[in-house]
Design a protein around this motif. Sequence first.
Motif, mmCIF file in Angstrom:
data_model
loop_
_atom_site.group_PDB
_atom_site.id
_atom_site.type_symbol
_atom_site.label_atom_id
_atom_site.label_comp_id
_atom_site.label_asym_id
_atom_site.label_seq_id
_atom_site.Cartn_x
_atom_site.Cartn_y
_atom_site.Cartn_z
ATOM 1 N N TYR A 165 48.327 -24.093 1.894
ATOM 2 C CA TYR A 165 49.129 -25.162 2.486
ATOM 3 C C TYR A 165 49.496 -24.810 3.930
ATOM 4 O O TYR A 165 49.889 -23.687 4.239
ATOM 5 C CB TYR A 165 50.385 -25.403 1.657
ATOM 6 N N GLY A 166 49.324 -25.809 4.818
ATOM 7 C CA GLY A 166 49.588 -25.592 6.235
ATOM 8 C C GLY A 166 48.412 -25.013 6.991
ATOM 9 O O GLY A 166 48.513 -24.744 8.191
ATOM 10 N N GLY A 167 47.285 -24.831 6.302
ATOM 11 C CA GLY A 167 46.117 -24.211 6.923
ATOM 12 C C GLY A 167 46.069 -22.727 6.642
ATOM 13 O O GLY A 167 47.105 -22.072 6.523
ATOM 14 N N GLY A 168 44.878 -22.172 6.528
ATOM 15 C CA GLY A 168 44.726 -20.765 6.172
ATOM 16 C C GLY A 168 45.105 -19.819 7.296
ATOM 17 O O GLY A 168 44.945 -20.145 8.483
ATOM 18 N N LEU A 169 45.599 -18.636 6.938
ATOM 19 C CA LEU A 169 45.947 -17.632 7.939
ATOM 20 C C LEU A 169 44.705 -17.123 8.660
ATOM 21 O O LEU A 169 44.740 -16.863 9.869
ATOM 22 C CB LEU A 169 46.678 -16.458 7.272
ATOM 23 N N TRP A 170 43.592 -16.936 7.922
ATOM 24 C CA TRP A 170 42.334 -16.479 8.516
ATOM 25 C C TRP A 170 41.218 -17.514 8.329
ATOM 26 O O TRP A 170 40.368 -17.670 9.183
ATOM 27 C CB TRP A 170 41.903 -15.143 7.907
ATOM 28 N N TYR A 171 41.212 -18.163 7.203
ATOM 29 C CA TYR A 171 40.231 -19.194 6.881
ATOM 30 C C TYR A 171 40.827 -20.043 5.771
ATOM 31 O O TYR A 171 41.873 -19.701 5.206
ATOM 32 C CB TYR A 171 38.890 -18.583 6.428
ATOM 33 N N GLN A 172 40.182 -21.162 5.467
ATOM 34 C CA GLN A 172 40.693 -22.056 4.427
ATOM 35 C C GLN A 172 39.529 -22.570 3.595
ATOM 36 O O GLN A 172 38.513 -23.005 4.136
ATOM 37 C CB GLN A 172 41.441 -23.230 5.055
ATOM 38 N N LEU A 173 39.682 -22.495 2.266
ATOM 39 C CA LEU A 173 38.685 -23.027 1.345
ATOM 40 C C LEU A 173 39.275 -24.222 0.614
ATOM 41 O O LEU A 173 40.447 -24.197 0.214
ATOM 42 C CB LEU A 173 38.263 -21.958 0.327
ATOM 43 N N GLY B 276 33.585 -11.276 6.505
ATOM 44 C CA GLY B 276 33.611 -10.135 5.593
ATOM 45 C C GLY B 276 32.394 -9.236 5.671
ATOM 46 O O GLY B 276 32.308 -8.250 4.920
ATOM 47 N N ILE B 277 31.465 -9.537 6.553
ATOM 48 C CA ILE B 277 30.233 -8.752 6.650
ATOM 49 C C ILE B 277 30.375 -7.719 7.761
ATOM 50 O O ILE B 277 30.799 -8.039 8.873
ATOM 51 C CB ILE B 277 29.027 -9.665 6.944
ATOM 52 N N GLU B 278 30.049 -6.460 7.461
ATOM 53 C CA GLU B 278 30.066 -5.426 8.486
ATOM 54 C C GLU B 278 28.951 -4.422 8.224
ATOM 55 O O GLU B 278 28.569 -4.200 7.067
ATOM 56 C CB GLU B 278 31.417 -4.719 8.538
ATOM 57 N N PRO B 279 28.414 -3.818 9.268
ATOM 58 C CA PRO B 279 27.344 -2.838 9.078
ATOM 59 C C PRO B 279 27.898 -1.509 8.573
ATOM 60 O O PRO B 279 29.064 -1.188 8.809
ATOM 61 C CB PRO B 279 26.749 -2.693 10.482
ATOM 62 N N PRO B 280 27.060 -0.702 7.910
ATOM 63 C CA PRO B 280 27.494 0.648 7.510
ATOM 64 C C PRO B 280 27.730 1.516 8.744
ATOM 65 O O PRO B 280 27.310 1.196 9.860
ATOM 66 C CB PRO B 280 26.308 1.172 6.691
ATOM 67 N N GLN B 281 28.404 2.633 8.523
ATOM 68 C CA GLN B 281 28.542 3.607 9.593
ATOM 69 C C GLN B 281 27.157 4.130 9.976
ATOM 70 O O GLN B 281 26.250 4.206 9.151
ATOM 71 C CB GLN B 281 29.435 4.758 9.147
ATOM 72 N N PHE C 112 41.083 -6.231 10.825
ATOM 73 C CA PHE C 112 40.855 -7.207 9.764
ATOM 74 C C PHE C 112 40.507 -8.577 10.335
ATOM 75 O O PHE C 112 39.677 -9.303 9.772
ATOM 76 C CB PHE C 112 42.091 -7.318 8.857
ATOM 77 N N ASP C 113 41.126 -8.930 11.456
ATOM 78 C CA ASP C 113 40.799 -10.220 12.078
ATOM 79 C C ASP C 113 39.319 -10.279 12.455
ATOM 80 O O ASP C 113 38.650 -11.308 12.260
ATOM 81 C CB ASP C 113 41.656 -10.449 13.329
ATOM 82 N N ASP C 114 38.806 -9.172 12.983
ATOM 83 C CA ASP C 114 37.396 -9.105 13.351
ATOM 84 C C ASP C 114 36.506 -9.196 12.115
ATOM 85 O O ASP C 114 35.470 -9.880 12.120
ATOM 86 C CB ASP C 114 37.129 -7.796 14.093
ATOM 87 N N LEU C 115 36.929 -8.532 11.034
ATOM 88 C CA LEU C 115 36.170 -8.595 9.778
ATOM 89 C C LEU C 115 36.104 -10.027 9.272
ATOM 90 O O LEU C 115 35.055 -10.498 8.798
ATOM 91 C CB LEU C 115 36.832 -7.693 8.726
ATOM 92 N N MET C 116 37.220 -10.772 9.380
ATOM 93 C CA MET C 116 37.234 -12.151 8.909
ATOM 94 C C MET C 116 36.394 -13.069 9.809
ATOM 95 O O MET C 116 35.780 -14.015 9.334
ATOM 96 C CB MET C 116 38.678 -12.666 8.835
ATOM 97 N N LYS C 117 36.360 -12.774 11.108
ATOM 98 C CA LYS C 117 35.499 -13.556 11.997
ATOM 99 C C LYS C 117 34.036 -13.443 11.585
ATOM 100 O O LYS C 117 33.253 -14.382 11.745
ATOM 101 C CB LYS C 117 35.674 -13.075 13.444
ATOM 102 N N ASN C 118 33.676 -12.274 11.051
ATOM 103 C CA ASN C 118 32.304 -12.038 10.591
ATOM 104 C C ASN C 118 32.135 -12.338 9.102
ATOM 105 O O ASN C 118 31.169 -11.886 8.487
ATOM 106 C CB ASN C 118 31.907 -10.589 10.892
#
Length: 331
Positions: A265-273, A170-175, A162-168
Amino acid sequence: MSEDRRGFIRNSAALITGAIAGQSLLPNAAAADPAPAAANSAPIRNRLGISTYSFWQFRNAALRSVGDCIERAARLGFDGVEILHRQMEDESPAALQKLKRLAFVNGIDLMGFSTHQGFLSPDPAIRQKNIDHTIRCIEMAYAMGIPTMRVNTGTWGTSKNFDDLMKNRGIEPPQKGYTDEQGFGWVIDSFGPCLKVAEKCGVLLGLENHWGLGRTPEGVLRVVDAIRSPWLQVTLDTGNFLEDPYDRLAQLAPKAVLVQAKTYYGGGLWYQLDLDYPRIAKMLHSHGYRGYVSLEFEGKEDPLTAIPKSLALLQKCFQGRTDVTAPDGTR
């Protein structure tokens, strides 16, 4: 029978026939302007819930107990609780009824059930396993008296985690060897047997904008519009559109049956909007949204201090409250 009595019966029959046909009993009602009724409508004041995820966040072991989350939510002043399925430690019939009783005696609605499933797989056995899981969750929601359940398309699983998915973002290629177009077909077909059970149990499914084929409003609506069932609508998450969130949220608002509101609050765990909640509330109310707004706190601050701040924010924006003060002293 007198002529007066016959006339009365004829007139009454005509009125009843008109009502059955969907006509007004008032002769000039069709020409009446409906605007005054709309103008006299009370301002929308959404009820506020909290996801048990806001306490646990998959990392706060001392705050995992769903029962404790229900009691904490009641003491803080929330109206309802949305249960995260993966947070549950006991799914026995007795445990489900215990949660139902606990919520009732604390004056709390169990108003949402947030589940995970993945239909985005070329393997029919995997899709069937997730169909069976979704049906099981629908039956659990029914047992607890929960009226709506969050569902997902699932992801392709081509990200490392999931961390890798958030770095991208939410975008990932199909199998390899497959396409999103095929994926939509699998997802749409998989919801079919789930919706038969949802209708039988009276549990409204809400497809969330939650990665996978649901990463965009167009993806969510493609599934919902293809199925065309009143038992599949939208769970709208304010924090899952990482670009141009307001226009995208507005696209889904007409079909929303539950809104999940993220705070950081305190900053996002993966990202912050930096979400403009007065703007979001105004938009939702313009679409007539009167349902629950469920807090999903996803920040690094201690949930026990950040959740009261989040509640005060939502009370001001979604309920028009001017008498609330956050724990940090802001109004």
